[in-house]
Design an enzyme around this catalytic site. Structure first.
Site, PDB file in Angstrom:
ATOM      1  N   PHE A   1      -3.292  -0.556   7.143  1.00  0.00           N
ATOM      2  CA  PHE A   1      -3.995  -1.814   6.921  1.00  0.00           C
ATOM      3  C   PHE A   1      -5.188  -1.648   5.975  1.00  0.00           C
ATOM      4  O   PHE A   1      -5.139  -0.837   5.068  1.00  0.00           O
ATOM      5  CB  PHE A   1      -4.392  -2.445   8.258  1.00  0.00           C
TER       6      PHE A   1
ATOM      7  N   ALA B   1      -2.681   1.146  12.934  1.00  0.00           N
ATOM      8  CA  ALA B   1      -4.120   1.174  12.667  1.00  0.00           C
ATOM      9  C   ALA B   1      -4.875   0.042  13.350  1.00  0.00           C
ATOM     10  O   ALA B   1      -6.076   0.139  13.547  1.00  0.00           O
ATOM     11  CB  ALA B   1      -4.385   1.125  11.172  1.00  0.00           C
TER      12      ALA B   1
ATOM     13  N   ARG C   1       2.996   8.261   7.012  1.00  0.00           N
ATOM     14  CA  ARG C   1       3.413   8.005   8.386  1.00  0.00           C
ATOM     15  C   ARG C   1       4.902   7.658   8.448  1.00  0.00           C
ATOM     16  O   ARG C   1       5.494   7.212   7.469  1.00  0.00           O
ATOM     17  CB  ARG C   1       2.622   6.840   8.983  1.00  0.00           C
TER      18      ARG C   1
ATOM     19  N   LYS D   1       7.623  -7.412   9.669  1.00  0.00           N
ATOM     20  CA  LYS D   1       6.989  -6.636   8.605  1.00  0.00           C
ATOM     21  C   LYS D   1       7.996  -5.827   7.788  1.00  0.00           C
ATOM     22  O   LYS D   1       7.806  -5.563   6.609  1.00  0.00           O
ATOM     23  CB  LYS D   1       5.937  -5.698   9.224  1.00  0.00           C
TER      24      LYS D   1
ATOM     25  N   THR E   1       3.935   1.525  -1.053  1.00  0.00           N
ATOM     26  CA  THR E   1       4.600   1.570  -2.354  1.00  0.00           C
ATOM     27  C   THR E   1       3.679   2.169  -3.412  1.00  0.00           C
ATOM     28  O   THR E   1       4.098   3.014  -4.219  1.00  0.00           O
ATOM     29  CB  THR E   1       5.038   0.155  -2.767  1.00  0.00           C
TER      30      THR E   1
ATOM     31  N   TRP F   1       6.354  -0.685  -8.245  1.00  0.00           N
ATOM     32  CA  TRP F   1       7.572  -1.237  -7.643  1.00  0.00           C
ATOM     33  C   TRP F   1       8.662  -1.358  -8.708  1.00  0.00           C
ATOM     34  O   TRP F   1       9.802  -0.971  -8.484  1.00  0.00           O
ATOM     35  CB  TRP F   1       7.280  -2.623  -7.040  1.00  0.00           C
TER      36      TRP F   1
ATOM     37  N   LYS G   1       0.828  -1.221   0.000  1.00  0.00           N
ATOM     38  CA  LYS G   1       0.000   0.000   0.000  1.00  0.00           C
ATOM     39  C   LYS G   1       0.860   1.267   0.000  1.00  0.00           C
ATOM     40  O   LYS G   1       0.561   2.206  -0.736  1.00  0.00           O
ATOM     41  CB  LYS G   1      -0.936  -0.018   1.208  1.00  0.00           C
TER      42      LYS G   1
ATOM     43  N   PHE H   1       2.171  -8.264  -9.416  1.00  0.00           N
ATOM     44  CA  PHE H   1       3.372  -9.057  -9.178  1.00  0.00           C
ATOM     45  C   PHE H   1       3.664  -9.879 -10.432  1.00  0.00           C
ATOM     46  O   PHE H   1       2.760 -10.147 -11.238  1.00  0.00           O
ATOM     47  CB  PHE H   1       3.178  -9.973  -7.968  1.00  0.00           C
TER      48      PHE H   1
END
Length: 556
Positions: free
Chosen positions: A301, A273, A94, A105, A73, A409, A71, A381
């Site tokens: 999230f 979150a 953030r 993570k 990215t 990406w 998200k 992907f």
């Protein structure tokens, strides 16, 4: 294939003064933290008053999976894509917490060719904002215990101390501790607890404060304990506000850095979150809206957590009116929600995709509940097939939403061009009719029920004995008119992380509630969500190192 940190290190950064100039920020408006990071001065922030606001674009997502959806990215790639279309865009994101960086993570700087830089400094100490929050939190804890030791003038009930110490690290052994052991000079013995710094109420206060004056007001309202009569004792009552403000005054200023393609990024604050409200600071978002025609921000999230809290808490308190929302999905996430184990997500599975896409459908419905136009993007992907992408595209269009494939990406802003074009089309062709989901005049139980039933899809809400007692205290102390911030697993629409897809017929169990009077909301604890995470069997810290030249490796 290059790692994120290798790509970041190969990027030639612009001096932050040049990045600032692109956003109309002068050199005297910056407080420099080296060549590539800066804070904005209070004088500059005040000078923006009266300017028109740009368009606010929220990036949210489906429920996250262990495979990762990207998200942040996509948020960065969308901003870069808007700039590729010659639009004036700024990011408002953030800051990362050290806990996930060293846990499982990883960091929160984006990835590939859609990163904010310098990523290693951002993911570690950055400008010290989180350290300031941690210090202010623990100063309050120290003053509270000292108040008890020095005579307990406020009549604090030792069994009703609610303020916890914090640390910006995943450390499960600190969840439940005993303090004051030793002799009479070592304090009063009592049970205590730690939370991770991003779950501290001070982090929420920092991110929701409009200015320094508002910060002090919010700090003064924070409840640290209850007295023997059941009345709240605040930070103001134990004379902690001034010293905490001194620690936080610089942390309140937004940070400016850049993306790989030199798009300005205001990165400030970072509450989780799943256990907090999951959004960057109101100050940074408001500032970005004055600087740019288009502001891309995100909420943590899935839309059931971050987006709901963004709309119902941040926008309500900050006077923000989002113009559009982007929901990030992946083919892998939908197959995972359709029952495919993680190790088989790279294989085409149309049956599982058709089943798991119900999770995406619910998130589209959730955003529309707030009157905000929706764009869905699949973060592609290399294992995704054309058949899978086409299926999702047709599904989204049948739901009446715009659709775009994101390849940010691999391709950076160019890979976000299609998404940027769809967002612009929605902004031009649809008008946001934003409104919060509920009225704060409802009781706390009614507000929880609205979110549980309309956002999560729950059948009902049940309360433990402890939660019922907490509700009674909330009513008696006059906090029933506050918004609610529900702490819930991020992995499911329910409070059970194993219920994937779009579960039905379930009940949400509220196990406890407490008031964050400074932040201005009631925190509702459900399921087994922990406010102090633990490390996995193989934490990311095992793979992080520094070479002989001082370059960090293994950070992601």
């Amino acid at each position: 294939m290059k790692t994120d940190i290798e790509i970041a290190r190969e990027t030639e950064l612009l001096p932050i003064k040049e990045v600032a100039a692109k956003a109309g920020i002068g050199e005297d408006d910056l407080e420099l933290y080296g060549k590539y990071k800066a804070k904005l001065t209070n004088e500059f922030l005040k000078s923006l008053e009266g300017r028109d606001d740009g368009k606010l674009i929220l990036v949210t997502a489906v429920n996250p999976t262990p495979a990762g959806e990207g998200k942040t990215t996509v948020s960065i790639g969308l901003a870069q894509g808007l700039c590729r279309l010659d639009k004036n865009a700024v990011l408002a994101l953030r800051e990362p917490s050290l806990g996930p960086c060293f846990g499982i993570k990883g960091g929160a700087a984006g990835g590939g060719y859609s990163q904010v830089l310098p990523m290693d400094e951002l993911n570690l100490h950055f400008t010290g904002d989180f350290h300031a929050v941690t210090s202010a939190n623990n100063l309050l804890a120290a003053l509270l215990d000292n108040h008890i030791k020095q005579g307990n003038e406020c009549g604090i009930d030792l069994n009703s101390v609610v303020w916890k110490r914090c640390l910006d690290m995943n450390d499960r052994v600190l969840r439940n501790i005993v303090v004051g052991l030793g002799g009479p000079n070592d304090g009063v013995v009592r049970e205590d607890h730690f939370v991770i710094s991003v779950a501290s109420e001070i982090m929420a206060v920092l991110c929701l404060s409009a200015d320094l004056k508002d910060l002090k007001k919010r700090l003064s309202r924070m409840i640290v304990a209850y007295d023997t009569e059941g009345r709240p004792v605040t930070a103001k009552d134990i004379r902690a506000v001034g010293a905490m403000t001194a620690l936080l005054k610089d942390a309140l200023k937004p940070n400016l850095i850049q993306t790989i393609e030199h798009t300005p990024a205001l990165v400030h604050g970072g509450p989780f979150a799943n256990i907090a409200h999951g959004c960057n600071s109101v100050i940074a978002t408001r500032t970005a809206l004055k600087l740019a025609d288009y502001v891309v921000t995100e909420a943590g999230f899935g839309a059931d957590l971050g987006a709901e809290k963004f709309f119902d808490i941040k926008c309500r308190m900050g006077g923000l009116k989002p113009d559009a929302a982007v929901i990030v999905a992946t083919v892998r996430a939908m197959k995972y929600n359709g029952g495919v184990p993680r190790e088989e997500l790279s294989k085409e599975n149309m049956e599982a995709l058709g089943k798991g896409i119900a999770n995406l459908k619910k998130h589209i419905e959730n955003v529309r509940l707030f009157g905000v136009p929706v764009v869905v993007t699949v973060n592609r992907f290399n294992t995704d097939t054309e058949q899978e992408i086409s299926f999702v595209r047709d599904f989204v269009r049948n739901e009446g939403a715009e659709f775009a494939v994101s390849e940010v990406w691999e391709k950076g802003g160019e890979g976000g061009r299609e998404l940027a074009e769809k967002v612009l089309s929605v902004l031009e062709g649809s008008k946001s009719c934003f409104k919060p989901l509920y009225d704060t005049g409802l009781s706390t139980e009614e507000k929880i029920a609205v979110i549980a039933k309309r956002i999560y899809g729950a059948e009902d809400v049940v309360y433990t004995k402890e939660a019922s007692a907490a509700l009674k205290r909330i009513r008696e102390n006059g906090f029933d008119d506050l918004p609610v911030c529900i702490a819930k697993t991020q992995y499911s629409l329910s409070d059970d992380p194993k219920l994937l897809g779009r579960p039905e017929g379930f009940k949400i169990t509220v196990r406890d509630l407490y008031v964050s009077a400074g932040a201005g909301f009631v925190v509702v604890l459900t399921g087994s969500v922990l406010t102090m995470p633990g490390l996995p069997k193989h934490p990311a810290a095992y793979d992080i190192d520094v070479d002989d030249e001082g370059n960090i490796t293994g950070l992601f």
